[in-house]
Design an enzyme around this catalytic site. Structure first.
Site, PDB file in Angstrom:
ATOM      1  N   ARG A 172       0.850  -1.200   0.000  1.00  0.00           N
ATOM      2  CA  ARG A 172       0.000   0.000   0.000  1.00  0.00           C
ATOM      3  C   ARG A 172       0.877   1.237   0.000  1.00  0.00           C
ATOM      4  O   ARG A 172       1.893   1.289   0.712  1.00  0.00           O
ATOM      5  CB  ARG A 172      -0.889   0.063   1.254  1.00  0.00           C
ATOM      6  CG  ARG A 172      -1.873  -1.065   1.447  1.00  0.00           C
ATOM      7  CD  ARG A 172      -2.560  -0.913   2.793  1.00  0.00           C
ATOM      8  NE  ARG A 172      -3.321  -2.090   3.192  1.00  0.00           N
ATOM      9  CZ  ARG A 172      -3.632  -2.387   4.442  1.00  0.00           C
ATOM     10  NH1 ARG A 172      -3.247  -1.567   5.424  1.00  0.00           N
ATOM     11  NH2 ARG A 172      -4.330  -3.468   4.722  1.00  0.00           N
ATOM     12  N   HIS A 188       2.568  -3.101   5.292  1.00  0.00           N
ATOM     13  CA  HIS A 188       2.075  -2.965   3.919  1.00  0.00           C
ATOM     14  C   HIS A 188       2.785  -1.818   3.197  1.00  0.00           C
ATOM     15  O   HIS A 188       2.944  -1.847   1.973  1.00  0.00           O
ATOM     16  CB  HIS A 188       0.567  -2.723   3.920  1.00  0.00           C
ATOM     17  CG  HIS A 188      -0.240  -3.917   4.319  1.00  0.00           C
ATOM     18  ND1 HIS A 188      -0.440  -5.000   3.494  1.00  0.00           N
ATOM     19  CD2 HIS A 188      -0.898  -4.207   5.477  1.00  0.00           C
ATOM     20  CE1 HIS A 188      -1.192  -5.898   4.097  1.00  0.00           C
ATOM     21  NE2 HIS A 188      -1.482  -5.441   5.306  1.00  0.00           N
ATOM     22  N   ASP A 195      -2.181  -9.977   3.155  1.00  0.00           N
ATOM     23  CA  ASP A 195      -3.380 -10.317   3.917  1.00  0.00           C
ATOM     24  C   ASP A 195      -4.041 -11.515   3.244  1.00  0.00           C
ATOM     25  O   ASP A 195      -4.306 -11.503   2.033  1.00  0.00           O
ATOM     26  CB  ASP A 195      -4.353  -9.137   3.961  1.00  0.00           C
ATOM     27  CG  ASP A 195      -3.863  -8.018   4.871  1.00  0.00           C
ATOM     28  OD1 ASP A 195      -3.001  -8.297   5.728  1.00  0.00           O
ATOM     29  OD2 ASP A 195      -4.335  -6.883   4.713  1.00  0.00           O
ATOM     30  N   TYR A 223      -6.624 -11.160  17.404  1.00  0.00           N
ATOM     31  CA  TYR A 223      -5.849  -9.919  17.451  1.00  0.00           C
ATOM     32  C   TYR A 223      -6.756  -8.817  16.915  1.00  0.00           C
ATOM     33  O   TYR A 223      -7.449  -9.019  15.909  1.00  0.00           O
ATOM     34  CB  TYR A 223      -4.590 -10.036  16.597  1.00  0.00           C
ATOM     35  CG  TYR A 223      -3.665  -8.845  16.716  1.00  0.00           C
ATOM     36  CD1 TYR A 223      -2.755  -8.755  17.763  1.00  0.00           C
ATOM     37  CD2 TYR A 223      -3.709  -7.804  15.775  1.00  0.00           C
ATOM     38  CE1 TYR A 223      -1.910  -7.659  17.885  1.00  0.00           C
ATOM     39  CE2 TYR A 223      -2.872  -6.709  15.887  1.00  0.00           C
ATOM     40  CZ  TYR A 223      -1.970  -6.634  16.933  1.00  0.00           C
ATOM     41  OH  TYR A 223      -1.140  -5.545  17.058  1.00  0.00           O
ATOM     42  N   HIS A 226      -8.302  -8.339  13.168  1.00  0.00           N
ATOM     43  CA  HIS A 226      -7.819  -9.427  12.314  1.00  0.00           C
ATOM     44  C   HIS A 226      -8.662 -10.695  12.432  1.00  0.00           C
ATOM     45  O   HIS A 226      -8.171 -11.794  12.179  1.00  0.00           O
ATOM     46  CB  HIS A 226      -6.355  -9.727  12.637  1.00  0.00           C
ATOM     47  CG  HIS A 226      -5.418  -8.651  12.205  1.00  0.00           C
ATOM     48  ND1 HIS A 226      -5.312  -7.450  12.862  1.00  0.00           N
ATOM     49  CD2 HIS A 226      -4.548  -8.593  11.157  1.00  0.00           C
ATOM     50  CE1 HIS A 226      -4.422  -6.690  12.258  1.00  0.00           C
ATOM     51  NE2 HIS A 226      -3.952  -7.351  11.218  1.00  0.00           N
ATOM     52  N   ASP A 228     -11.062 -11.308  10.427  1.00  0.00           N
ATOM     53  CA  ASP A 228     -11.539 -11.650   9.081  1.00  0.00           C
ATOM     54  C   ASP A 228     -10.403 -11.882   8.086  1.00  0.00           C
ATOM     55  O   ASP A 228     -10.621 -11.978   6.882  1.00  0.00           O
ATOM     56  CB  ASP A 228     -12.461 -10.542   8.551  1.00  0.00           C
ATOM     57  CG  ASP A 228     -11.755  -9.195   8.446  1.00  0.00           C
ATOM     58  OD1 ASP A 228     -10.607  -9.063   8.939  1.00  0.00           O
ATOM     59  OD2 ASP A 228     -12.348  -8.263   7.871  1.00  0.00           O
ATOM     60  N   HIS A 229      -9.159 -11.972   8.583  1.00  0.00           N
ATOM     61  CA  HIS A 229      -8.036 -12.279   7.700  1.00  0.00           C
ATOM     62  C   HIS A 229      -6.808 -12.625   8.541  1.00  0.00           C
ATOM     63  O   HIS A 229      -6.784 -12.404   9.748  1.00  0.00           O
ATOM     64  CB  HIS A 229      -7.719 -11.105   6.766  1.00  0.00           C
ATOM     65  CG  HIS A 229      -7.139  -9.902   7.450  1.00  0.00           C
ATOM     66  ND1 HIS A 229      -7.887  -9.010   8.206  1.00  0.00           N
ATOM     67  CD2 HIS A 229      -5.848  -9.436   7.502  1.00  0.00           C
ATOM     68  CE1 HIS A 229      -7.115  -8.059   8.676  1.00  0.00           C
ATOM     69  NE2 HIS A 229      -5.859  -8.287   8.271  1.00  0.00           N
ATOM     70  N   HIS A 231      -2.771 -11.780   8.613  1.00  0.00           N
ATOM     71  CA  HIS A 231      -1.755 -10.859   8.109  1.00  0.00           C
ATOM     72  C   HIS A 231      -0.377 -11.475   8.358  1.00  0.00           C
ATOM     73  O   HIS A 231      -0.055 -11.870   9.484  1.00  0.00           O
ATOM     74  CB  HIS A 231      -1.889  -9.527   8.847  1.00  0.00           C
ATOM     75  CG  HIS A 231      -0.742  -8.595   8.683  1.00  0.00           C
ATOM     76  ND1 HIS A 231      -0.685  -7.634   7.693  1.00  0.00           N
ATOM     77  CD2 HIS A 231       0.418  -8.456   9.406  1.00  0.00           C
ATOM     78  CE1 HIS A 231       0.434  -6.945   7.820  1.00  0.00           C
ATOM     79  NE2 HIS A 231       1.132  -7.430   8.842  1.00  0.00           N
TER      80      HIS A 231
END
Length: 247
Positions: A172, A188, A195, A223, A226, A228-229, A231
């Site tokens: 990013r 990122h 991710d 955490y 997090h 939903d994914h 990292h």
């Protein structure tokens, strides 16, 4: 009789020439490059150094062992030997920690012409812009960092039965990071983070397996932010936290 005697020296010369040609040492034969992206021109073992060692390290960066991180410094030390050995074991090769034609051939079969591993692409690791610019490192460094991340994910994918790993994002720029509410010091911004979606594995399997493949930052379910994914990233020091998965 004179004609027969004349033939003898000629035959001897032919035989001698054949012996000389056939007796060239194996080391004198050209090394057959096999990599589709980068051509390795020599066997690499502990003590070697150079650009080719660095290229090898990128490709085996996902095999440092539990909790390890392989330095990509162009120096073939004990850590690189161990990573090469684990790679060889993973693919059923002779596991001696020496990278030669068989190891390079296997690496070649795992990469595309742009040096990315066959199951991942730069487009997956950058959904922000096409230039890799605007982050906390140069565009070239961000892209290079993403390449290493992909090779780590390739190793992780193989360990998980060669089933797909879903990548939802990576690099990013500062503006892209701000737009999604990313942390100001997010990895990122350096291009070395990815991710991951649950995919066919589930978040906890991904979080646990990532510990074996060179990721010093693993954040998953439990955490904050997090659930939903998962990292995964590189960082100085270790930060593993996925409490819902026992990490």
């Amino acid at each position: 009789m004179a004609e027969r005697l004349a033939v003898v020296p000629l035959l001897a010369a032919v035989i001698l020439a054949g012996l000389v040609i056939g007796s060239a040492p194996a080391s004198a034969q050209p090394f057959a490059p096999t990599a589709s992206c980068y051509s390795f021109s020599r066997t690499l073992s502990q003590g070697a150094s150079g650009t080719d060692v660095r290229q090898l390290q990128i490709r085996v960066s996902g095999y440092p062992g539990y909790g390890g991180v392989l330095a990509i410094d162009g120096q073939f030390g004990p850590g690189t030997k161990a990573a090469v050995t684990r790679f060889q074991q993973a693919y059923g090769l002779s596991a001696d920690g020496v990278a030669g034609p068989a190891t390079f051939a296997k690496l070649s079969s795992l990469e595309d012409s742009d040096c990315t591993p066959v199951n991942f692409a730069y487009s997956e690791l950058n959904r922000c812009n096409s230039t890799w610019s605007g982050g906390n490192v140069s565009a070239a460094q961000a892209k290079a960092n993403a390449l290493v991340t992909m090779w780590k994910l390739q190793a992780m994918r193989h360990a998980l039965g060669d089933r797909p790993i879903q990548v939802n994002g990576g690099f990013r720029s500062v503006s892209c990071n701000n737009a999604v509410g990313g942390a100001p010091a997010s990895r990122h911004l350096y291009g070395d983070a990815a991710d991951l979606g649950a995919g066919v594995h589930g978040f906890c399997a991904l979080s646990r397996q990532a510990r074996n493949h060179g990721f010093s930052e693993i954040l998953g379910p439990g955490y904050p932010g997090h659930n939903d994914h998962v990292h995964v990233a590189a960082r100085s020091g270790r930060l593993w936290s996925a409490p819902s998965c026992g990490i």
